[in-house]
Scaffold this active site. Structure first.
Site, PDB file in Angstrom:
ATOM      1  N   CYS A   1       0.834  -1.202   0.000  1.00  0.00           N
ATOM      2  CA  CYS A   1       0.000   0.000   0.000  1.00  0.00           C
ATOM      3  C   CYS A   1       0.879   1.267   0.000  1.00  0.00           C
ATOM      4  O   CYS A   1       1.472   1.570  -1.025  1.00  0.00           O
ATOM      5  CB  CYS A   1      -0.975  -0.069   1.159  1.00  0.00           C
ATOM      6  SG  CYS A   1      -2.411   0.979   0.904  1.00  0.00           S
TER       7      CYS A   1
ATOM      8  N   HIS B   1      -3.300  -5.450   1.937  1.00  0.00           N
ATOM      9  CA  HIS B   1      -2.526  -5.730   3.166  1.00  0.00           C
ATOM     10  C   HIS B   1      -2.572  -7.203   3.580  1.00  0.00           C
ATOM     11  O   HIS B   1      -3.401  -7.580   4.423  1.00  0.00           O
ATOM     12  CB  HIS B   1      -3.104  -4.913   4.322  1.00  0.00           C
ATOM     13  CG  HIS B   1      -2.866  -3.451   4.240  1.00  0.00           C
ATOM     14  ND1 HIS B   1      -1.886  -2.810   4.946  1.00  0.00           N
ATOM     15  CD2 HIS B   1      -3.501  -2.498   3.533  1.00  0.00           C
ATOM     16  CE1 HIS B   1      -1.915  -1.518   4.685  1.00  0.00           C
ATOM     17  NE2 HIS B   1      -2.890  -1.292   3.830  1.00  0.00           N
TER      18      HIS B   1
ATOM     19  N   GLU C   1      -0.778  -8.712   5.608  1.00  0.00           N
ATOM     20  CA  GLU C   1      -0.448  -8.876   7.039  1.00  0.00           C
ATOM     21  C   GLU C   1      -1.704  -8.797   7.916  1.00  0.00           C
ATOM     22  O   GLU C   1      -1.648  -9.109   9.100  1.00  0.00           O
ATOM     23  CB  GLU C   1       0.597  -7.829   7.470  1.00  0.00           C
ATOM     24  CG  GLU C   1       0.104  -6.419   7.765  1.00  0.00           C
ATOM     25  CD  GLU C   1      -0.184  -5.565   6.518  1.00  0.00           C
ATOM     26  OE1 GLU C   1      -0.193  -6.114   5.394  1.00  0.00           O
ATOM     27  OE2 GLU C   1      -0.420  -4.356   6.695  1.00  0.00           O
TER      28      GLU C   1
HETATM   29  N1  GLN Z   1      -3.406   6.395   1.499  1.00  0.00           N
HETATM   30  C1  GLN Z   1      -2.084   6.058   1.948  1.00  0.00           C
HETATM   31  C2  GLN Z   1      -1.033   6.846   1.159  1.00  0.00           C
HETATM   32  O1  GLN Z   1      -1.330   7.463   0.173  1.00  0.00           O
HETATM   33  C3  GLN Z   1      -1.829   4.582   1.827  1.00  0.00           C
HETATM   34  C4  GLN Z   1      -2.758   3.805   2.750  1.00  0.00           C
HETATM   35  C5  GLN Z   1      -2.212   2.519   3.278  1.00  0.00           C
HETATM   36  O2  GLN Z   1      -1.006   2.276   3.274  1.00  0.00           O
HETATM   37  N2  GLN Z   1      -3.092   1.701   3.824  1.00  0.00           N
HETATM   38  O3  GLN Z   1       0.082   6.869   1.520  1.00  0.00           O
END
Ligand code: GLN
Length: 196
Positions: free
Chosen positions: A77, A175, A177
């Site tokens: 992410c 995610h 994890e």
């Molecule tokens: N929205 C976050 C970003 O732009 C990422 C969100 C996440 O890692 N769950 O950095």
């Protein structure tokens, strides 16, 4: 083998627990010299803008940019945003480890977080013959917008790539994890083990 987890901000502990379950020791990485102690690094989910600031504050940005070019790396992410070569919504700096363009918060405000089944592609099926569906937890997730043709797609969600790989570098917009399965962590550890 020791696997690093970038621990300046974000979802660190769930990865530590997964690695512990799999019998692998981990190291919370905050400083550049720690990069010499690890076989690979996980860049966790969190807030990519804050991570960039903290990486620079601790002078890890440039050493990390070098590290991710040749060492096993998995960005989740926010971590996948760090690995891109172009970031939009808004634009920000990135480590340029993967030839991809990524759009932050791409699922929109109305639908910031959800869990859904993922569709595995051939690369994943050849690693893992198990039929258990992999679930993806998406939290204010980005989307891969442009992916260079030599990048492999491991999982899709509704026809869009959500986990990709180029050589020793992995990125997922969801995610793993935060689900019960350890399969994707095992996949990354395989990459770490193969890399010498
Ligand atoms: N929205 C976050 C970003 O732009 C990422 C969100 C996440 O890692 N769950 O950095």
């Amino acid at each position: 083998m020791k696997v690093g987890i970038l621990a300046l901000q974000g979802s660190v502990q769930p990865h530590e627990e997964k690695l512990k379950t799999l019998g692998v020791s981990s190291l919370q990485v905050r400083y550049p010299e720690q990069l010499t102690e690890i076989s690979g690094i996980i860049l966790p989910g969190g807030e990519s803008t804050s991570m960039i600031q903290l990486l620079k504050l601790n002078q890890v940005w440039n050493p990390l940019k070098e590290f991710v070019k040749t060492n096993p790396t998995w960005g989740i992410c926010a971590g996948s945003i760090l690995l891109a070569s172009r970031v939009t919504n808004p634009m920000q700096e990135c480590l340029e480890a993967l030839e991809i363009e990524i759009e932050r918060n791409s699922y929109g405000r109305q639908n910031e977080s959800f869990i859904d089944k993922l569709t595995p592609n051939e690369v994943w099926k050849s690693f893992c013959s198990k039929t258990d569906p992999i679930e993806g937890v998406f939290i204010r997730a980005p989307k891969f917008k442009k992916i260079q043709s030599d990048i492999q797609v491991l999982f899709e969600h509704r026809g869009e790539a959500v986990m990709i790989q180029k050589n020793q570098c992995l990125a997922s917009t969801f995610h793993p994890e935060l689900t019960d399965s350890t399969l994707i962590h095992q996949y990354f550890l395989n990459l770490c083990g193969q890399h010498h």
